[in-house]
Scaffold this motif. Structure first.
Motif, PDB file in Angstrom:
ATOM      1  N   THR A 192       0.840  -1.200   0.000  1.00 44.06           N
ATOM      2  CA  THR A 192       0.000   0.000   0.000  1.00 44.06           C
ATOM      3  C   THR A 192       0.873   1.247   0.000  1.00 44.06           C
ATOM      4  OG1 THR A 192      -1.714  -1.206   1.224  1.00 44.06           O
ATOM      5  CG2 THR A 192      -1.862   1.198   1.197  1.00 44.06           C
ATOM      6  N   ASP A 235       2.399   1.699  -3.418  1.00 49.09           N
ATOM      7  CA  ASP A 235       1.472   2.218  -4.423  1.00 49.09           C
ATOM      8  C   ASP A 235       1.128   3.680  -4.184  1.00 49.09           C
ATOM      9  OD1 ASP A 235       1.568  -0.272  -5.485  1.00 49.09           O
ATOM     10  OD2 ASP A 235      -0.582  -0.681  -5.362  1.00 49.09           O
ATOM     11  N   ILE A 236       1.148   4.096  -2.923  1.00 43.88           N
ATOM     12  CA  ILE A 236       0.932   5.517  -2.630  1.00 43.88           C
ATOM     13  C   ILE A 236       2.073   6.352  -3.217  1.00 43.88           C
ATOM     14  CG2 ILE A 236       0.865   7.242  -0.780  1.00 43.88           C
ATOM     15  CD1 ILE A 236      -0.566   5.095   0.937  1.00 43.88           C
ATOM     16  N   THR A 237       3.285   5.909  -2.981  1.00 46.92           N
ATOM     17  CA  THR A 237       4.447   6.677  -3.453  1.00 46.92           C
ATOM     18  C   THR A 237       4.631   6.582  -4.965  1.00 46.92           C
ATOM     19  OG1 THR A 237       5.945   4.813  -3.069  1.00 46.92           O
ATOM     20  CG2 THR A 237       5.647   6.374  -1.259  1.00 46.92           C
ATOM     21  N   ARG A 250       2.166   6.252  -7.262  1.00 48.65           N
ATOM     22  CA  ARG A 250       0.893   6.427  -7.979  1.00 48.65           C
ATOM     23  C   ARG A 250       1.058   7.180  -9.300  1.00 48.65           C
ATOM     24  NH1 ARG A 250       1.144   9.658  -3.530  1.00 48.65           N
ATOM     25  NH2 ARG A 250       0.695  11.897  -3.739  1.00 48.65           N
ATOM     26  N   ILE A 288      -5.017   2.406  -7.043  1.00 56.40           N
ATOM     27  CA  ILE A 288      -4.893   3.863  -6.975  1.00 56.40           C
ATOM     28  C   ILE A 288      -4.873   4.497  -8.362  1.00 56.40           C
ATOM     29  CG2 ILE A 288      -3.450   5.788  -6.212  1.00 56.40           C
ATOM     30  CD1 ILE A 288      -2.685   4.158  -3.770  1.00 56.40           C
ATOM     31  N   SER A 296      -8.857   5.926  -3.169  1.00 62.60           N
ATOM     32  CA  SER A 296      -8.245   7.250  -3.055  1.00 62.60           C
ATOM     33  C   SER A 296      -6.958   7.163  -2.247  1.00 62.60           C
ATOM     34  CB  SER A 296      -9.200   8.221  -2.375  1.00 62.60           C
ATOM     35  OG  SER A 296      -9.385   7.857  -1.009  1.00 62.60           O
ATOM     36  N   VAL A 297      -6.121   8.162  -2.353  1.00 65.37           N
ATOM     37  CA  VAL A 297      -4.879   8.184  -1.579  1.00 65.37           C
ATOM     38  C   VAL A 297      -5.195   8.202  -0.085  1.00 65.37           C
ATOM     39  CG1 VAL A 297      -2.794   9.503  -1.063  1.00 65.37           C
ATOM     40  CG2 VAL A 297      -3.574   9.276  -3.428  1.00 65.37           C
ATOM     41  N   LYS A 298      -6.195   8.985   0.320  1.00 67.65           N
ATOM     42  CA  LYS A 298      -6.582   9.035   1.728  1.00 67.65           C
ATOM     43  C   LYS A 298      -7.036   7.659   2.214  1.00 67.65           C
ATOM     44  CE  LYS A 298      -9.787  11.289   4.964  1.00 67.65           C
ATOM     45  NZ  LYS A 298     -10.883  12.285   5.101  1.00 67.65           N
ATOM     46  N   ALA A 332      -6.184   4.821   0.991  1.00 68.48           N
ATOM     47  CA  ALA A 332      -5.027   3.941   1.016  1.00 68.48           C
ATOM     48  C   ALA A 332      -4.196   4.156   2.278  1.00 68.48           C
ATOM     49  CB  ALA A 332      -4.168   4.169  -0.229  1.00 68.48           C
TER      50      ALA A 332
END
Length: 320
Positions: free
Chosen positions: A89, A92-94, A96, A110, A116-118, A120
């Motif tokens: 997770t 994938d946030i970093t 995106r 994502i 959404s990023v939030k 995640a």
């Protein structure tokens, strides 16, 4: 290469066919389970196997299994699932902004808009907190090591932006369990788990270079570094080096754990594990085709079996 559009039902492009998430999980949970790679269990195995290596080697070192080792083994399994999910997770946030430009990753939750990023971030924290609760059931040395493991996990997603060797950072994160599980059993560290940790890192260089060969073309277009891009046509030569390094370090760790008072039969059985693993890794090299992405993915996934082979021999040695 332009990223692929997500499938209508939200499945991820490189998910295991007919996986349990896409077939059985409630629809509302599927994007989050996909974010954790629950539909692609190989990562959990590759995170878990070094834990079980470390635990088995610690039991051999002490000469006796304890009842609490069953919980250590189970706790490591649950923790590997959770922390692999939290780590993926975070990855994938970093990533995106990159994932949408790569064919294999554009369908991830994502970039495809499923999460959404939030959402995640909240999901990542939930998984990490549950895993921390499991960690607290271990001894203080293991707890400290577990907390320290967050450092390589946090750094890894950024490594491919500043080094050609991001697989080393993945290895640092994925094989930490060898140290943690040893400490959970013994309450301290020893040269054997340190060498075992190094063996796992070299093994990670082997299997993740195979994995990265799938994305070499796309990575070059968007400026992402990897050992696959660094080695290029020389990748098979480097993979052979990693194979040898893995076996030598794994065998050394076993000798360090069992000597100087090892039962000769136990030592022989335990050392047969790295050699059997080597035969499997050699089979992978013989099947390697850098232009066949499906085969590369298959070979990468086969490292679950490669890693379980020495574990099986260690377990037999424990029973002797």
């Amino acid at each position: 290469m332009q990223g692929q559009a997500p499938t209508p039902d939200g499945q991820v492009a490189d998910a295991v066919k007919d996986n349990w998430v896409d077939r059985w999980a409630p629809a509302a949970t599927r994007p989050y389970l996909r974010l954790s790679r629950a539909d692609r269990p190989i990562g959990t195995w590759l995170l878990l196997i070094p834990c079980w290596w470390g635990l088995a080697l610690a039991i051999l070192h002490n000469g006796q299994p304890w009842l609490e080792d069953a919980w250590i083994a189970l706790g490591c399994a649950i923790g590997a699932f959770l922390m692999r999910g939290a780590g993926c997770t975070w990855n994938d946030i970093t990533d995106r902004d990159f994932d949408g430009s790569v064919a294999r990753t554009a369908s991830r939750p994502i970039p495809s808009g499923q999460v959404s990023v939030k959402g995640a971030v909240i999901w990542m924290c939930m998984q990490a907190l549950i895993a921390f609760g499991i960690l607290l059931t271990f001894n203080i040395t293991a707890i400290g090591l577990g907390i320290l493991s967050l450092l390589p996990v946090a750094i890894y997603p950024f490594a491919k932006r500043f080094t050609w060797w991001p697989q080393i950072f993945l290895g640092l994160a994925f094989n930490w369990g060898a140290l943690l599980a040893w400490a959970a059993h013994t309450g301290s560290l020893h040269p054997a788990p340190v060498v075992l940790y190094l063996a796992g890192i070299v093994w990670t260089l082997f299997y993740d270079t195979i994995y990265a060969l799938q994305d070499a073309e796309d990575d070059a277009l968007i400026g992402i570094k990897s050992t696959a891009r660094l080695f290029g046509e020389n990748s098979p030569t480097w993979l052979r080096r990693f194979l040898v390094g893995t076996l030598v370090l794994l065998a050394t760790a076993i000798v360090l754990a069992l000597m100087p008072d090892a039962n000769p039969l136990v030592l022989v059985i335990a050392l047969a594990g790295p050699w059997a693993m080597g035969f499997h890794m050699t089979w992978q090299l013989r099947r390697l085709d850098m232009d066949d992405h499906q085969r590369l993915l298959h070979l990468f996934r086969s490292n679950r079996d490669a890693g379980l082979i020495p574990l099986a021999f260690l377990c037999v040695a424990i029973l002797m």
